[in-house]
Scaffold this motif. Structure first.
Motif, PDB file in Angstrom:
ATOM      1  N   THR A  53       1.016  -1.290  -0.101  1.00 54.65           N
ATOM      2  CA  THR A  53       0.055   0.106  -0.278  1.00 54.65           C
ATOM      3  C   THR A  53       0.929   1.332  -0.063  1.00 54.65           C
ATOM      4  O   THR A  53       2.068   1.169   0.302  1.00 54.65           O
ATOM      5  CB  THR A  53      -0.908  -0.066   1.289  1.00 54.65           C
ATOM      6  N   ASN A  54       0.242   2.376  -0.198  1.00 56.43           N
ATOM      7  CA  ASN A  54       0.921   3.668  -0.072  1.00 56.43           C
ATOM      8  C   ASN A  54       1.547   3.976   1.295  1.00 56.43           C
ATOM      9  O   ASN A  54       2.637   4.320   1.379  1.00 56.43           O
ATOM     10  CB  ASN A  54      -0.143   4.793  -0.643  1.00 56.43           C
ATOM     11  N   ASP A  55       0.713   3.291   2.203  1.00 59.51           N
ATOM     12  CA  ASP A  55       1.212   3.575   3.564  1.00 59.51           C
ATOM     13  C   ASP A  55       2.426   2.672   3.808  1.00 59.51           C
ATOM     14  O   ASP A  55       3.548   3.296   4.541  1.00 59.51           O
ATOM     15  CB  ASP A  55       0.198   3.164   4.668  1.00 59.51           C
ATOM     16  N   ASP A  56       2.352   1.622   3.050  1.00 63.22           N
ATOM     17  CA  ASP A  56       3.621   0.708   3.295  1.00 63.22           C
ATOM     18  C   ASP A  56       5.064   1.439   2.962  1.00 63.22           C
ATOM     19  O   ASP A  56       6.020   1.323   3.430  1.00 63.22           O
ATOM     20  CB  ASP A  56       3.537  -0.589   2.651  1.00 63.22           C
ATOM     21  N   LEU A  57       4.720   2.172   1.788  1.00 58.93           N
ATOM     22  CA  LEU A  57       5.849   2.673   0.988  1.00 58.93           C
ATOM     23  C   LEU A  57       6.362   3.833   1.967  1.00 58.93           C
ATOM     24  O   LEU A  57       7.530   4.312   2.125  1.00 58.93           O
ATOM     25  CB  LEU A  57       5.446   3.449  -0.514  1.00 58.93           C
ATOM     26  N   ALA A 108       6.423   4.214   5.059  1.00 58.25           N
ATOM     27  CA  ALA A 108       7.232   3.673   6.019  1.00 58.25           C
ATOM     28  C   ALA A 108       8.958   3.974   5.889  1.00 58.25           C
ATOM     29  O   ALA A 108       9.481   3.928   6.740  1.00 58.25           O
ATOM     30  CB  ALA A 108       6.991   2.242   6.297  1.00 58.25           C
ATOM     31  N   PHE A 109       9.247   3.999   4.539  1.00 58.33           N
ATOM     32  CA  PHE A 109      10.657   3.939   4.175  1.00 58.33           C
ATOM     33  C   PHE A 109      10.794   4.992   3.162  1.00 58.33           C
ATOM     34  O   PHE A 109      12.092   5.381   2.795  1.00 58.33           O
ATOM     35  CB  PHE A 109      11.104   2.597   3.652  1.00 58.33           C
ATOM     36  N   LEU A 110       9.930   5.811   2.966  1.00 59.12           N
ATOM     37  CA  LEU A 110       9.934   6.805   1.679  1.00 59.12           C
ATOM     38  C   LEU A 110       9.368   8.227   2.117  1.00 59.12           C
ATOM     39  O   LEU A 110       8.396   8.014   2.877  1.00 59.12           O
ATOM     40  CB  LEU A 110       9.503   6.235   0.311  1.00 59.12           C
ATOM     41  N   ASP A 111       9.879   9.324   1.835  1.00 57.02           N
ATOM     42  CA  ASP A 111       9.253  10.713   2.272  1.00 57.02           C
ATOM     43  C   ASP A 111       7.868  10.955   1.114  1.00 57.02           C
ATOM     44  O   ASP A 111       8.322  11.664   0.490  1.00 57.02           O
ATOM     45  CB  ASP A 111      10.176  11.624   1.937  1.00 57.02           C
ATOM     46  N   THR A 112       6.892  10.216   1.646  1.00 58.49           N
ATOM     47  CA  THR A 112       5.821  10.263   0.646  1.00 58.49           C
ATOM     48  C   THR A 112       4.582  10.090   1.382  1.00 58.49           C
ATOM     49  O   THR A 112       4.639   9.821   2.897  1.00 58.49           O
ATOM     50  CB  THR A 112       5.643   9.356  -0.452  1.00 58.49           C
ATOM     51  N   SER A 113       3.328   9.878   1.130  1.00 58.14           N
ATOM     52  CA  SER A 113       2.055   9.812   1.836  1.00 58.14           C
ATOM     53  C   SER A 113       1.045   9.423   0.862  1.00 58.14           C
ATOM     54  O   SER A 113       0.985   9.479  -0.290  1.00 58.14           O
ATOM     55  CB  SER A 113       1.672  11.186   2.367  1.00 58.14           C
ATOM     56  N   ASP A 114       0.069   8.683   1.462  1.00 62.32           N
ATOM     57  CA  ASP A 114      -0.957   7.986   1.073  1.00 62.32           C
ATOM     58  C   ASP A 114      -1.825   9.202   0.040  1.00 62.32           C
ATOM     59  O   ASP A 114      -2.208   9.049  -1.085  1.00 62.32           O
ATOM     60  CB  ASP A 114      -1.645   7.347   1.830  1.00 62.32           C
ATOM     61  N   ALA A 115      -1.893  10.432   0.812  1.00 65.31           N
ATOM     62  CA  ALA A 115      -2.749  11.351   0.320  1.00 65.31           C
ATOM     63  C   ALA A 115      -1.922  12.010  -0.925  1.00 65.31           C
ATOM     64  O   ALA A 115      -2.603  12.133  -1.898  1.00 65.31           O
ATOM     65  CB  ALA A 115      -2.881  12.475   1.335  1.00 65.31           C
ATOM     66  N   TRP A 116      -0.485  12.097  -1.079  1.00 68.59           N
ATOM     67  CA  TRP A 116      -0.019  12.653  -2.090  1.00 68.59           C
ATOM     68  C   TRP A 116      -0.232  11.674  -3.201  1.00 68.59           C
ATOM     69  O   TRP A 116      -0.294  12.152  -4.517  1.00 68.59           O
ATOM     70  CB  TRP A 116       1.629  12.970  -1.846  1.00 68.59           C
ATOM     71  N   ASP A 162      14.218   2.458  -8.580  1.00 72.90           N
ATOM     72  CA  ASP A 162      14.934   2.941  -7.821  1.00 72.90           C
ATOM     73  C   ASP A 162      14.329   3.397  -6.505  1.00 72.90           C
ATOM     74  O   ASP A 162      13.413   4.249  -6.579  1.00 72.90           O
ATOM     75  CB  ASP A 162      15.626   4.408  -8.207  1.00 72.90           C
ATOM     76  N   TRP A 163      14.094   2.190  -5.471  1.00 72.00           N
ATOM     77  CA  TRP A 163      13.496   2.415  -4.484  1.00 72.00           C
ATOM     78  C   TRP A 163      13.754   3.678  -3.434  1.00 72.00           C
ATOM     79  O   TRP A 163      12.972   3.812  -2.421  1.00 72.00           O
ATOM     80  CB  TRP A 163      13.171   1.075  -3.811  1.00 72.00           C
ATOM     81  N   THR A 164      14.634   4.443  -3.842  1.00 74.71           N
ATOM     82  CA  THR A 164      14.825   5.485  -2.786  1.00 74.71           C
ATOM     83  C   THR A 164      14.482   6.875  -3.646  1.00 74.71           C
ATOM     84  O   THR A 164      14.509   7.782  -3.129  1.00 74.71           O
ATOM     85  CB  THR A 164      16.541   5.606  -2.590  1.00 74.71           C
ATOM     86  N   ASP A 165      14.039   6.696  -5.003  1.00 76.06           N
ATOM     87  CA  ASP A 165      13.344   7.609  -5.591  1.00 76.06           C
ATOM     88  C   ASP A 165      11.926   7.796  -5.538  1.00 76.06           C
ATOM     89  O   ASP A 165      11.214   7.215  -6.441  1.00 76.06           O
ATOM     90  CB  ASP A 165      13.694   7.539  -7.075  1.00 76.06           C
TER      91      ASP A 165
END
Ligand code: ACO
Length: 323
Positions: free
Chosen positions: A19-23, A25-33, A148-151
């Protein structure tokens, strides 16, 4: 001449849901974005030992079963993928071998997100002339391997999966009311290659590389270029947009889908949308959406179905099918 009639559709998604929430957890992102910009809330990710061919084989088996066709009848396999199991041989021959098919030919087509429309068009050419009788056209991808899982600007957009259709060449008098593929249009323009590409490969870096994208540039071109090929297939088929029962676009982004449909004047109820749960599965996205629409009873025999995609290259294309 013959017409390529779709006999069955199938799909396969890896079990693992991210899920977006899973991402976040390790990435500067959000479900809302992610939801607001793309409509995506989750995607499937293949396990390390689950290859593109495995996904494609599962989708092909379901398409054959749904079409009532045995693997031994297939004499053409075209796999659309940009994430093959090996640099060579083609993923299509892995599928052929696994299905125990001894006759005909199998090869891959590489047109990134337009891959399924390209593969369908290629298979259609063989079936129209009678050179092949029954074809499997598969879109299968494990894009998770080239992200690239950091991008955060790219990795949130993609997922893994596969979809397939079985086609049979049937005698035709060319009437658009008859079942089968009515018209296809394919285009490419290599001037755009660096807007969406992978920064590695056998002859450059000797590595697989990672996907790179200038998202705004892709967005800007997607709607305009898609409209060009859509107008083309409708003109070739003598069809107007009001005749279309189902629009099954490449599932990159809900905003691109909405903008394309708006430009065409197509009602929301006529669009098959799967991007929310699949994300962008590149060449697999259209056959995954087709299989969902057919298997849940929305797309029925005789319906007019419009496919459209744009991908890296750029490549783009559209197909018009009487289901
Ligand atoms: N989470 C949070 N913030 C993010 C994320 C993220 N995952 N990604 C980017 N941002 C930030 C950026 O860093 C930027 O921050 P800044 O203003 O501080 O610099 C801000 O969000 C805006 O970034 P933009 O790239 O301008 O965002 P935009 O509104 O253009 O949306 C998107 C980006 C969704 C990629 C959009 O351009 C798009 O949809 N493009 C189409 C590309 C696409 O779908 N490609 C798929 C492959 S191509 C195909 O299949 C057709």
């Amino acid at each position: 001449m013959y017409r390529s009639v779709i006999r069955g559709a199938g799909s396969y998604l890896p079990e693992k849901i991210v899920t977006n929430d899973d991402l976040s957890a390790f990435l500067d992102t959000s479900d809302a974005w992610i939801q607001q910009r793309t409509g995506i809330h989750s995607r499937r990710i293949a396990e390390d030992d689950e290859y593109t061919s495995h996904l494609g084989i599962a989708a092909a088996r379901e398409a054959l079963e749904n079409g009532g066709i045995s693997a031994g009848e297939i004499d053409l396999i075209v796999v659309a993928t940009s994430t093959p199991d090996n640099t060579f041989p083609a993923t299509a021959v892995h599928v052929q071998g696994a299905l125990g098919i001894k006759q005909g030919m199998a090869f891959d087509v590489q047109a990134v997100c337009s891959g399924f429309v390209y593969a369908l068009t290629v298979a259609d050419q063989f079936l129209r002339t009678g050179q092949s009788k029954k074809a499997l056209v598969i879109g299968a991808e494990t894009f998770s391997r080239i992200l690239d899982w950091t991008d955060r600007t790219t990795c949130v957009l993609f997922g893994d999966g596969a979809g397939a259709v079985v086609l049979e060449g049937q005698a035709s008098n060319g009437n658009p009311q008859e079942r089968g593929v009515i018209s296809n249009r394919l285009r490419s323009d290599g001037i755009h290659w660096d807007k969406l590409y992978v920064d590695g490969g056998p002859s450059t870096t000797k590595t697989v590389g990672h996907l790179r994208m200038r998202g705004r540039d892709v967005f800007r071109h997607a709607v305009e270029l898609a409209s060009e090929v859509i107008d083309g297939v409708m003109e070739d088929g003598g069809i107007t947009i009001d005749d279309v029962d189902w629009f099954v676009p490449h599932q990159a982004n809900k905003r691109i889908i909405d903008a394309t449909a708006k430009k065409l004047g197509l009602a929301d109820e006529k669009i098959i949308v799967t991007v929310q749960g699949h994300a962008n599965t590149s060449a697999a996205s259209i056959p995954l959406a087709l299989a969902e629409g057919v298997n849940d009873g929305r797309i029925k025999k005789g319906d007019l179905v419009l496919l459209e995609a744009l991908g890296g290259g750029f490549t783009w294309g559209a197909s018009l099918i009487r289901w």
